[in-house]
Write a protein that holds these residues in place. Structure first.
Motif, mmCIF file in Angstrom:
data_model
loop_
_atom_site.group_PDB
_atom_site.id
_atom_site.type_symbol
_atom_site.label_atom_id
_atom_site.label_comp_id
_atom_site.label_asym_id
_atom_site.label_seq_id
_atom_site.Cartn_x
_atom_site.Cartn_y
_atom_site.Cartn_z
ATOM 1 N N VAL A 48 0.855 -1.199 0.000
ATOM 2 C CA VAL A 48 0.000 0.000 0.000
ATOM 3 C C VAL A 48 0.887 1.244 0.000
ATOM 4 O O VAL A 48 0.634 2.219 -0.709
ATOM 5 N N PHE A 49 1.959 1.198 0.787
ATOM 6 C CA PHE A 49 2.827 2.375 0.887
ATOM 7 C C PHE A 49 3.946 2.347 -0.149
ATOM 8 O O PHE A 49 4.266 3.378 -0.727
ATOM 9 N N SER A 50 4.534 1.163 -0.393
ATOM 10 C CA SER A 50 5.680 1.150 -1.313
ATOM 11 C C SER A 50 5.223 1.492 -2.734
ATOM 12 O O SER A 50 5.934 2.147 -3.479
ATOM 13 N N ARG A 51 4.003 1.076 -3.110
ATOM 14 C CA ARG A 51 3.518 1.362 -4.467
ATOM 15 C C ARG A 51 3.086 2.807 -4.641
ATOM 16 O O ARG A 51 2.983 3.304 -5.749
ATOM 17 N N SER A 52 2.780 3.494 -3.553
ATOM 18 C CA SER A 52 2.184 4.824 -3.701
ATOM 19 C C SER A 52 3.153 5.949 -3.359
ATOM 20 O O SER A 52 3.296 6.910 -4.098
ATOM 21 N N ILE A 53 3.822 5.813 -2.230
ATOM 22 C CA ILE A 53 4.662 6.928 -1.763
ATOM 23 C C ILE A 53 5.898 7.072 -2.647
ATOM 24 O O ILE A 53 6.388 8.169 -2.881
ATOM 25 N N GLY A 54 6.361 5.919 -3.183
ATOM 26 C CA GLY A 54 7.512 5.966 -4.095
ATOM 27 C C GLY A 54 8.686 5.226 -3.491
ATOM 28 O O GLY A 54 9.073 5.487 -2.352
ATOM 29 N N ARG A 78 1.494 2.218 9.471
ATOM 30 C CA ARG A 78 1.270 3.298 8.503
ATOM 31 C C ARG A 78 2.166 4.520 8.779
ATOM 32 O O ARG A 78 2.188 5.034 9.893
ATOM 33 N N PRO A 79 2.938 4.951 7.760
ATOM 34 C CA PRO A 79 3.776 6.148 7.946
ATOM 35 C C PRO A 79 3.017 7.425 7.586
ATOM 36 O O PRO A 79 3.479 8.524 7.860
ATOM 37 N N GLU A 80 1.867 7.281 6.937
ATOM 38 C CA GLU A 80 1.019 8.419 6.555
ATOM 39 C C GLU A 80 -0.347 7.854 6.196
ATOM 40 O O GLU A 80 -0.523 6.638 6.130
ATOM 41 N N GLN A 81 -1.325 8.726 5.995
ATOM 42 C CA GLN A 81 -2.696 8.239 5.837
ATOM 43 C C GLN A 81 -3.169 8.108 4.393
ATOM 44 O O GLN A 81 -3.938 7.215 4.066
ATOM 45 N N THR A 82 -2.714 9.016 3.529
ATOM 46 C CA THR A 82 -3.372 9.116 2.218
ATOM 47 C C THR A 82 -3.445 7.784 1.472
ATOM 48 O O THR A 82 -4.497 7.395 0.976
ATOM 49 N N ALA A 83 -2.314 7.053 1.420
ATOM 50 C CA ALA A 83 -2.307 5.806 0.647
ATOM 51 C C ALA A 83 -3.294 4.795 1.236
ATOM 52 O O ALA A 83 -4.052 4.148 0.494
ATOM 53 N N ALA A 84 -3.320 4.682 2.573
ATOM 54 C CA ALA A 84 -4.219 3.714 3.207
ATOM 55 C C ALA A 84 -5.675 4.135 3.004
ATOM 56 O O ALA A 84 -6.557 3.296 2.810
ATOM 57 N N LEU A 85 -5.898 5.438 3.038
ATOM 58 C CA LEU A 85 -7.262 5.950 2.840
ATOM 59 C C LEU A 85 -7.735 5.653 1.415
ATOM 60 O O LEU A 85 -8.865 5.206 1.196
ATOM 61 N N VAL A 86 -6.849 5.855 0.451
ATOM 62 C CA VAL A 86 -7.205 5.576 -0.945
ATOM 63 C C VAL A 86 -7.455 4.074 -1.118
ATOM 64 O O VAL A 86 -8.425 3.657 -1.771
ATOM 65 N N ASN A 262 0.733 16.072 -8.047
ATOM 66 C CA ASN A 262 0.765 16.838 -9.299
ATOM 67 C C ASN A 262 0.018 18.157 -9.053
ATOM 68 O O ASN A 262 -0.574 18.335 -7.978
ATOM 69 N N HIS A 263 0.058 19.065 -9.990
ATOM 70 C CA HIS A 263 -0.580 20.381 -9.814
ATOM 71 C C HIS A 263 -0.190 21.016 -8.464
ATOM 72 O O HIS A 263 0.961 21.017 -8.095
ATOM 73 N N TYR A 285 -3.254 14.837 -5.934
ATOM 74 C CA TYR A 285 -2.643 13.546 -6.273
ATOM 75 C C TYR A 285 -3.542 12.744 -7.205
ATOM 76 O O TYR A 285 -4.068 11.704 -6.856
ATOM 77 N N ASP A 286 -3.693 13.245 -8.439
ATOM 78 C CA ASP A 286 -4.646 12.647 -9.378
ATOM 79 C C ASP A 286 -4.260 11.240 -9.832
ATOM 80 O O ASP A 286 -5.112 10.504 -10.316
ATOM 81 N N GLY A 287 -2.985 10.872 -9.674
ATOM 82 C CA GLY A 287 -2.571 9.562 -10.196
ATOM 83 C C GLY A 287 -2.631 8.436 -9.175
ATOM 84 O O GLY A 287 -2.450 7.259 -9.515
ATOM 85 N N LEU A 288 -2.883 8.757 -7.927
ATOM 86 C CA LEU A 288 -2.707 7.753 -6.869
ATOM 87 C C LEU A 288 -3.709 6.597 -6.936
ATOM 88 O O LEU A 288 -3.359 5.443 -6.700
ATOM 89 N N PHE A 289 -4.958 6.902 -7.258
ATOM 90 C CA PHE A 289 -5.970 5.829 -7.306
ATOM 91 C C PHE A 289 -5.552 4.751 -8.306
ATOM 92 O O PHE A 289 -5.614 3.559 -8.005
ATOM 93 N N ALA A 290 -5.129 5.188 -9.502
ATOM 94 C CA ALA A 290 -4.738 4.209 -10.515
ATOM 95 C C ALA A 290 -3.493 3.450 -10.062
ATOM 96 O O ALA A 290 -3.371 2.234 -10.268
ATOM 97 N N GLN A 291 -2.579 4.166 -9.394
ATOM 98 C CA GLN A 291 -1.350 3.530 -8.919
ATOM 99 C C GLN A 291 -1.657 2.409 -7.920
ATOM 100 O O GLN A 291 -0.932 1.440 -7.808
ATOM 101 N N LEU A 292 -2.751 2.563 -7.191
ATOM 102 C CA LEU A 292 -3.123 1.546 -6.197
ATOM 103 C C LEU A 292 -4.157 0.559 -6.744
ATOM 104 O O LEU A 292 -4.805 -0.163 -5.992
ATOM 105 N N GLY A 293 -4.320 0.569 -8.070
ATOM 106 C CA GLY A 293 -5.154 -0.462 -8.692
ATOM 107 C C GLY A 293 -6.615 -0.087 -8.870
ATOM 108 O O GLY A 293 -7.428 -0.936 -9.233
ATOM 109 N N GLY A 294 -6.968 1.171 -8.607
ATOM 110 C CA GLY A 294 -8.368 1.582 -8.788
ATOM 111 C C GLY A 294 -8.565 2.287 -10.116
ATOM 112 O O GLY A 294 -7.617 2.452 -10.894
ATOM 113 N N LYS A 295 -9.811 2.691 -10.372
ATOM 114 C CA LYS A 295 -10.068 3.540 -11.544
ATOM 115 C C LYS A 295 -9.483 4.904 -11.229
ATOM 116 O O LYS A 295 -9.443 5.302 -10.057
#
Ligand code: AMP
Length: 419
Positions: A48-54, A78-86, A262-263, A285-295
């Protein structure tokens, strides 16, 4: 004696009061903006974190508490929330079509860092995410929510730094230009930055090394690489912030630590903090959902470090107001008549008053001392005379002022006291 783990802190009752004050403001402000609370587990699958945070960020490289559980799965605190929340939003299909999803969170996070003032291994963040809108209006709403929290906490003299990384296209064009520049001056850079030229070139701009900062003054500017879409987005954010009276400074070296932005990106800083002067930040962070396997779902959010918020408030003496632990402490002069005190406590509690009392058959003097020690606002004396006449003696513990109050008036007087 067994001690707590390095980089963690016990919050004792005197500080939990400050925390509760801050947490109440998080809840109140989030609700004012129509945000709902989400709570996800403290640990997640490591990916969840390695694929998203980088893979090339400090967090993933050096700071994660990762372990294998007895079933052989790699898990991470969890080192931060956004990735787990997504992850959670994708799993529960909470983001639907163009309906806006507004979420906030508060809780502990874990990073293996060198502890210092404002930096711990277990720390706390409050944050909010506005999911589904690709538009600058959402960026502005998120910054306004963060600003409302800062204002309601009474924090003054903070700075909002603002930057844009532009669209992915703009960001990539800029990255290429930056890498060319960095390679040309590589040997002059600090060791850490030299390493980052390959792994995470944008982060070189974030370097705190004095010599790096000097050299980087010559670096190409992110703003010059922006395409039309990026410029329009950023101009709209700036315009709306200005129209809402929000002061900010453009910092085109601000890239934030994580890969997924981004932006718009932004950071909140305060001079009250010393070297760890950032107390919050975020971005789109418009790309994160796709990075974590979502639409693909566009989103923007921020996080604030609660330890640092409290440090700022302590520094500016904003937390020095008097906290009363209870509205009244019942001083019981006759242990045989305890049923009277107990009934009185229950009646007052039923009206919403906080009440405590002696359970140790102490003397009058010792009970008064105790009322002081627990920081009670009033003491209420209950002796034979009070029981017989229904005339109670109450004392304001800070001013020492005493008065006689009829039993049926007692709750009203305590409820309306604003001393
Ligand atoms: P980040 O998730 O790195 O953008 O951090 C957001 C905010 O969380 C920072 O501005 C800090 O206020 C806080 N923070 C991050 N790491 C720590 C830490 N190790 N200890 C205390 N606060 C932290």
């Amino acid at each position: 004696m067994i001690q707590n783990i390095k980089g963690t802190k016990d919050l004792l009752p005197e500080s939990t009061k400050n925390w509760q004050f801050v947490e109440d403001i998080f809840k109140k402000c989030s609700e004012l903006y129509g945000y709902e609370e989400i709570r996800t587990p403290i640990f997640e699958k490591t990916e969840v974190f390695s694929r998203s945070i980088g893979e090339n960020t400090d967090i993933v490289n050096k700071e994660m508490y990762t372990f294998e559980d007895k079933g052989g799965d790699s898990l991470t605190l969890r080192p931060e929330q956004t990735a787990a929340l997504v992850r959670s939003v994708i799993q529960h299909t909470l983001a639907r079509n163009i309906s806006d999803l507004r979420l906030w969170y508060f809780g502990p996070f874990f990073r293996y860092e060198q502890p210092q003032k404002g930096r711990q291994r277990q720390f706390h963040q409050y944050g909010a995410e506005c999911i589904s809108s690709p538009n600058p209006e959402a960026d502005v709403e998120i910054i306004l929510l963060a600003n409302s929290i800062i204002r309601n906490l009474g924090i003054e003299n903070h700075t909002i730094l603002l930057n844009t990384l532009g669209t992915n296209n703009s960001r990539n064009i800029f990255k290429d230009k930056l890498v060319d520049f960095l390679k040309s001056i590589r040997t002059d850079l600090s060791e850490e930055s030299q390493r980052r030229v390959e792994t995470n070139p944008l982060r070189v701009l974030d370097s705190k090394d004095k010599k790096d900062i000097e050299i980087l003054k010559e670096a190409p500017s992110l703003l010059e690489s922006l395409d039309e879409e990026s410029k329009l987005h950023f101009d709209r954010v700036r315009d709306l912030l200005e129209k809402n009276g929000i002061a900010y400074q453009i910092d085109n070296k601000l890239v934030r630590g994580l890969d997924y932005y981004n932006h718009t990106v932004f950071e909140f800083q305060s001079n009250a903090l010393g070297s760890q002067n950032a107390f919050g930040g975020g971005g789109r962070y418009d790309g994160l959902f796709a990075q974590l396997g979502g639409k693909p779902v566009p989103a923007v959010g921020f996080a604030m470090g609660v330890e640092r918020l409290i440090l700022i408030l302590e520094e500016s003496k904003k937390l020095e107001k008097i906290y009363y632990s209870v509205d009244a402490y019942i001083v019981n002069l006759n242990p045989d008549k305890f049923e009277f005190s107990l009934q009185l406590s229950e009646t007052l509690r039923a009206k919403g008053l906080k009440i405590s009392q002696d359970l140790q058959h102490r003397s009058l003097k010792a009970q008064m001392k105790e009322a002081n020690k627990v920081n009670a606002k009033y003491s209420i004396m209950v002796g034979d005379e009070e029981i017989n006449t229904g005339n109670m003696t109450i004392k304001h513990m800070k001013t020492g002022e005493q008065s006689h109050v009829r039993l049926d008036q007692l709750a009203n007087i305590l409820l309306n006291s604003n001393m």
